[in-house]
Design a protein around this motif. Structure first.
Motif, PDB file in Angstrom:
ATOM      1  N   THR A 102       0.831  -1.200   0.000  1.00  0.00           N
ATOM      2  CA  THR A 102       0.000   0.000   0.000  1.00  0.00           C
ATOM      3  C   THR A 102       0.868   1.253   0.000  1.00  0.00           C
ATOM      4  OG1 THR A 102      -1.693  -1.190   1.250  1.00  0.00           O
ATOM      5  CG2 THR A 102      -1.850   1.202   1.204  1.00  0.00           C
ATOM      6  N   THR A 107       2.713   6.495  -6.956  1.00  0.00           N
ATOM      7  CA  THR A 107       1.782   7.473  -7.518  1.00  0.00           C
ATOM      8  C   THR A 107       2.299   8.898  -7.325  1.00  0.00           C
ATOM      9  OG1 THR A 107      -0.067   5.993  -7.080  1.00  0.00           O
ATOM     10  CG2 THR A 107      -0.590   8.316  -7.445  1.00  0.00           C
ATOM     11  N   ALA A 142       1.352   4.104  -3.024  1.00  0.00           N
ATOM     12  CA  ALA A 142       1.180   5.541  -2.787  1.00  0.00           C
ATOM     13  C   ALA A 142       2.436   6.308  -3.185  1.00  0.00           C
ATOM     14  CB  ALA A 142       0.846   5.784  -1.325  1.00  0.00           C
TER      15      ALA A 142
END
Length: 57
Positions: A22, A29, A26
């Protein structure tokens, strides 16, 4: 700004290797967004300098 994108890319790779998917997603991105913004600003700067008559450095 390219430096920040590279930093977040490295963070994403390290997190992915350690299994924090996760957080790795992030960070990846954020790295992509920063890279696109930096690239856009670099192109805009080059265009503005071309219209002002300054040679590219």
């Amino acid at each position: 700004m390219f430096g920040w994108a590279l930093l977040f890319l490295i963070i994403a790779i390290v997190c992915a290797v350690l299994g924090f998917m996760t957080l790795a997603g992030a960070a990846a991105t954020i790295a992509q967004v920063l890279f696109v913004i930096a690239l856009g600003l670099a192109i805009l700067s080059a265009i503005i300098q071309a219209f002002r008559g300054r040679p590219p450095v």
